[in-house]
Write an enzyme that holds these catalytic residues in place. Structure first.
Site, short mmCIF file in Angstrom:
data_model
loop_
_atom_site.label_atom_id
_atom_site.label_comp_id
_atom_site.label_asym_id
_atom_site.label_seq_id
_atom_site.Cartn_x
_atom_site.Cartn_y
_atom_site.Cartn_z
N TRP A 361 0.82 -1.21 0.00
CA TRP A 361 0.00 0.00 0.00
C TRP A 361 0.86 1.26 0.00
O TRP A 361 0.34 2.37 0.04
CB TRP A 361 -0.91 0.03 1.24
CG TRP A 361 -0.19 0.29 2.55
CD1 TRP A 361 1.05 -0.15 2.91
CD2 TRP A 361 -0.66 1.06 3.67
NE1 TRP A 361 1.37 0.27 4.18
CE2 TRP A 361 0.33 1.03 4.68
CE3 TRP A 361 -1.84 1.76 3.93
CZ2 TRP A 361 0.19 1.67 5.90
CZ3 TRP A 361 -1.97 2.39 5.15
CH2 TRP A 361 -0.97 2.35 6.12
N ASP A 362 2.19 1.09 -0.07
CA ASP A 362 3.10 2.23 0.06
C ASP A 362 2.87 3.31 -0.99
O ASP A 362 3.30 4.45 -0.82
CB ASP A 362 4.56 1.75 0.01
CG ASP A 362 4.87 0.77 1.13
OD1 ASP A 362 4.06 -0.16 1.32
OD2 ASP A 362 5.89 0.91 1.80
N GLU A 500 0.67 -4.17 11.86
CA GLU A 500 0.75 -5.62 11.59
C GLU A 500 1.03 -6.43 12.86
O GLU A 500 1.03 -7.66 12.79
CB GLU A 500 1.88 -5.88 10.60
CG GLU A 500 1.68 -5.15 9.29
CD GLU A 500 2.74 -5.47 8.26
OE1 GLU A 500 3.88 -5.73 8.67
OE2 GLU A 500 2.41 -5.46 7.07
N LYS A 620 2.90 -1.58 15.93
CA LYS A 620 4.11 -1.48 15.10
C LYS A 620 4.20 -0.08 14.50
O LYS A 620 5.27 0.50 14.39
CB LYS A 620 4.01 -2.51 13.97
CG LYS A 620 5.16 -2.43 12.98
CD LYS A 620 5.01 -3.46 11.88
CE LYS A 620 6.23 -3.49 10.96
NZ LYS A 620 6.09 -4.41 9.84
N GLN A 621 3.06 0.44 14.05
CA GLN A 621 3.08 1.69 13.30
C GLN A 621 1.74 2.40 13.44
O GLN A 621 0.79 1.84 13.98
CB GLN A 621 3.35 1.39 11.83
CG GLN A 621 2.26 0.59 11.15
CD GLN A 621 2.76 -0.10 9.89
OE1 GLN A 621 3.20 -1.24 9.95
NE2 GLN A 621 2.70 0.59 8.77
C1 BGC Z 1 4.93 -2.14 6.96
C2 BGC Z 1 3.89 -1.98 5.88
C3 BGC Z 1 4.57 -1.61 4.58
C4 BGC Z 1 5.64 -2.63 4.24
C5 BGC Z 1 6.39 -2.28 2.98
C6 BGC Z 1 5.99 -3.13 6.51
O1 BGC Z 1 7.00 -3.17 7.47
O2 BGC Z 1 4.35 -2.60 8.15
O3 BGC Z 1 2.97 -0.99 6.24
O4 BGC Z 1 3.64 -1.57 3.55
O5 BGC Z 1 6.56 -2.68 5.29
O6 BGC Z 1 7.01 -1.05 3.10
#
Ligand code: BGC
Length: 807
Positions: A361-362, A500, A620-621
């Protein structure tokens, strides 16, 4: 040029892989890591070359299970150029060498000086090396590399050798090496990485050799043609061919003070290319036509100048220098050439093998920047998604849903590419990977479709492919939401949100969590925008599209109903990340920080202790806070109102504070989102977060991840933080909306944007004033809407807005 170069002094094998990633050169079609051409691959060196969209599938066995993965393929290595010297005093009376000298590499004892300079302005990497030769002698080497920005199939390496205080023979070997595997990421080592097969090599003419091979499963043919030419008298030249290696050896006589120049030029074609008959002949033809290095450099530099004009962001000081590096890597991954390709946004650029070159989704963090500079590239990236719509519809059907269920990780054909097992390097255990439940990726695609339409006014795309993509994603959400009479609400169950670390309830046997606030709110937004677009379609287009995808008025009514009644959980006066979040335990953050120092990968730490982050209020984020990244404060309040909830500034502030101290930033995207959100509420902390995102890759803050590829989303996001975050810039209803949230540390910046029919609308911040100018060449004025008034800026005019007056 000050602010445009990155210089690395001295050779440090421990830093080399990081430098390779940061000094990668590319042009959107392909990219090559900044590896040392004279050194063989090894612990310090990983010379990867990747062509956008060139994937291959392989089967491996991990933890006793069969796993299949698709990877961006490491192509044959075109870099090798090694050299050694035979000084006369080392040659015996019979003309034979007394001892065979070793090849001179940066790992050799003879290395005396080493410098690497990445010149962003010209898009070239220069290396300067000095080697000791005999007593008191030196060999100076200066090498310039480019991956051509105008002719995307070409790359070149020009090396000057200067003899100092010795006379003798210089031997240079220039090669293409096909014996490469995907081995750039330690965690994937146990998996099969042999993607290439069927190598052939040959000689086209005195200077030109070639290599042809193909990928094992996707059957993509890959051809390199290589021309090696010495600008000095070379004798005893010879070719050395094996099926997997094509080499040319040159011998040059050097007197003390003399200079020899060796030019290596390569052409790359694959069977994915348009307008070719076959890759091999295309590569040979291209190299035959390619001019010498000086001319290539001139056309390459000029292409970069045009590109910088379209995209440049001016910020003074060190922050500006890093932002320029970020922009450089964004443009090398997604350049105007990308507009001609069928590719998505690879999360780690074309700079390494982490995440296997997959598309996540970046793009949500990348397209908003590109929309306002290279809209044709945004369109191509959205078209990549539209081409894979049938696959996403198939995936939804397979899960008993309607519409399009886009994959969390996407590669060549748009099927779900998320790994089923991942390795925790800390415990050595292979674990099930449930991240594919991040269906919110569909909303990110829909968001980008909508934003692109707002910025570009490309009704041709929006009324066809854009509308179809948006409608099918809205349809997916409508068919996923389930009505619960007991709550009087619709719910979206068994998903994973952006965070995640929560992929299941503690002790649950099935993965997934319910009613992730981010997922539900964005799903509601998608359905509403789909309704807006459906209403705005010209009648013939609407009729045709509705008929083709069997969309009815009743279905639209359903979207209207569901988007107003999706459930959002709350607890303790804040938005809950998901239903049940309130019941999780608090983590003892201080204890974990004391014990482990860095706890960004809290998931790995906990798992190695036999625990799981699913039990804790620890993310995590950014998850809930992503809502503040996508939507302006007023739009977000409006969205909650539409859902029947009250979200005021106070509640949002509490929510921000709540998650801020419960997030460990295990993704580079996290600090970015936090800095964006904090810019409006707590500028000092925003700046601190921004510093972390800014230095994330240049200082490899995630401890070794940048060596495996840059973080493209975070890089583009830092650019967008200036462009849209600090200015509050939105493109809506044909106008530019500005709602600045100035950061004291970013008090000066300037950039130009392409907005609808306008090229080069300039925004400049200085001394607390924001200036907007429209170029004289533009035909129409632009409308600018500030929080307290609307103005019109006519072509040739500049308006200065006093920010203290408008805040
Ligand atoms: C993140 C995701 C991201 C992916 C690729 C993962 O570590 O949790 O949000 O899309 O990295 O950058």
């Amino acid at each position: 040029m000050p602010g445009w170069t990155w210089t690395y002094e001295g050779y440090d094998p421990g830093q080399e892989r990081l430098r390779e990633a940061l000094c990668t050169l590319g042009n959107g079609y392909f990219a090559t890591r900044g590896a040392a051409p004279e050194s063989a691959a090894g612990p310090a060196h990983y010379p990867g070359t990747y062509a956008a969209g060139c994937y291959n599938r392989l089967v491996s066995t991990a933890a006793g299970r069969r796993v299949e993965n698709e990877d961006l393929v490491n192509l044959p290595n075109w870099l090798p150029l090694r050299f050694r010297v035979w000084p006369h005093d080392a040659i015996g009376t019979n003309g034979m060498n007394r001892t065979e000298p070793g090849w001179l590499t940066c790992d050799a004892n003879e290395l005396q000086a080493y410098r690497q300079i990445l010149d962003l302005h010209r898009g070239v990497l220069t290396r300067q090396l000095r080697f000791a030769v005999g007593p008191g002698g030196h060999l100076d080497v200066e090498q310039t590399r480019l991956v051509h920005m105008a002719d995307a199939h070409l790359a070149g390496l020009c090396t000057y050798f200067t003899a100092r205080n010795w006379t003798g023979r210089l031997e240079v070997e220039s090669a293409i090496d096909g014996e490469v595997t995907n081995a750039g990421v330690d965690r994937y080592r146990q998996l099969n990485g042999r993607h290439l097969t069927g190598w052939r090599t040959g000689v086209a003419d005195a200077d030109t050799m070639w290599m042809h091979c193909r990928t094992t499963a996707s059957d993509i043919s890959i051809a390199f043609a290589m021309r090696t030419h010495a600008r000095a008298t070379a004798d005893n030249s010879r070719t050395d061919l094996t099926p997997t290696r094509a080499a040319r050896l040159l011998n040059v006589h050097l007197a003390s003070g003399a200079v020899a120049c060796v030019e290596k030029t390569v052409a790359l074609h694959t069977s994915r290319d348009a307008a070719i008959s076959d890759p091999l002949n295309a590569a040979i033809d291209r190299i035959v036509d390619a001019p010498g290095f000086e001319q290539l450099l001139a056309s390459h530099t000029s292409a970069w100048q045009h590109l910088w004009k379209r995209a440049e962001l001016k910020v003074p000081g060190e922050a500006g220098r890093i932002l320029r590096l970020h922009l450089f890597h964004v443009l090398q991954t997604l350049s105007p050439h990308t507009a001609e390709l069928d590719v998505g946004v690879p999360a780690r650029g074309l700079h390494g093998e982490a995440y296997r070159g997959h598309v996540f989704w970046d793009e949500l963090f990348v397209l908003p920047y590109l929309n306002l500079h290279l809209p044709e590239v945004s369109r191509a990236l959205l078209t990549y998604r539209h081409r894979r719509l049938p696959q996403a519809i198939r995936a939804a059907h397979a899960h008993g849903r309607n519409g399009a269920m886009y994959p969390w990780q996407s590669g060549s054909d748009g099927r779900e590419e998320s790994q089923t097992l991942h390795l925790n390097p800390r415990s050595g255990r292979w674990l099930p990977d449930n991240t594919h439940l991040q269906h919110h990726v569909g909303s990110a695609i829909a968001y980008n479709v909508w934003q692109y339409g707002q910025a570009s006014d490309d009704s041709e795309f929006m009324h066809t492919k854009g509308a179809e993509t948006l409608f099918q994603i809205a349809r997916f959400w409508a068919s996923t939401a389930t009505w619960d009479a007991s709550t009087g609400r619709y719910h979206i169950r068994r998903v994973v949100g952006p965070d995640e670390y929560h992929d299941a309830y503690p002790d649950a046997t099935e993965p997934g969590i319910d009613d992730n606030a981010y997922t539900n709110v964005t799903a509601a937004w998608v359905m509403r925008r789909a309704l807006d677009l459906a209403r705005a379609l010209p009648v013939p287009r609407r009729r045709e599209l509705f008929e083709r995808i069997a969309l009815s008025g009743e279905e639209l009514d359903g979207w209207d109903e569901i988007s107003g009644r999706l459930y959002v959980p709350f607890h303790q006066g804040v938005i809950s990340q998901f239903e049940g979040y309130a019941d999780l335990a608090e983590l003892d953050w201080a204890a974990y920080r004391d014990r482990y120092g860095s706890i960004q990968r809290l998931d790995r730490i906990l798992e190695s202790e036999g625990d799981t982050p699913n039990r804790y209020k620890a993310s995590k984020q950014a998850d809930v806070l992503m809502l503040g990244y996508l939507f302006s404060p007023s739009e977000l309040c409006g969205l909650f109102r539409m859902l029947g909830y009250e979200l005021d500034d106070e509640m949002w502030r509490r929510t921000v504070a709540y998650y801020l101290c419960r997030t460990c930033h295990g993704s580079t995207l996290s600090q970015l989102v936090h800095s964006w959100v904090l810019a409006r509420a707590r500028p000092t902390e925003a700046w601190q977060c921004w510093q972390d995102v800014l230095t994330g890759d240049v200082a490899d803050l995630q401890g070794g991840t940048t060596t495996e590829g840059i973080h493209l989303g975070a890089m583009a996001g830092t650019l967008d933080l200036v462009q849209r975050g600090v200015t509050g810039l939105e493109t809506r209803e044909g106008a530019l909306w500005l709602d600045p949230a100035p950061l004291p540390e970013l008090s000066e910046f300037g950039f130009s944007i392409r907005f609808r029919g306008h090229w080069g609308v300039a925004l400049r911040m200085r001394h607390g004033r924001l200036y907007i100018s429209v170029p004289t060449s533009d035909a129409t004025p632009i409308h600018v809407i500030l929080p307290d008034r609307a103005i019109t800026v006519v072509p040739g005019d500049t308006e200065g807005l006093d920010l203290s007056a408008s805040s």
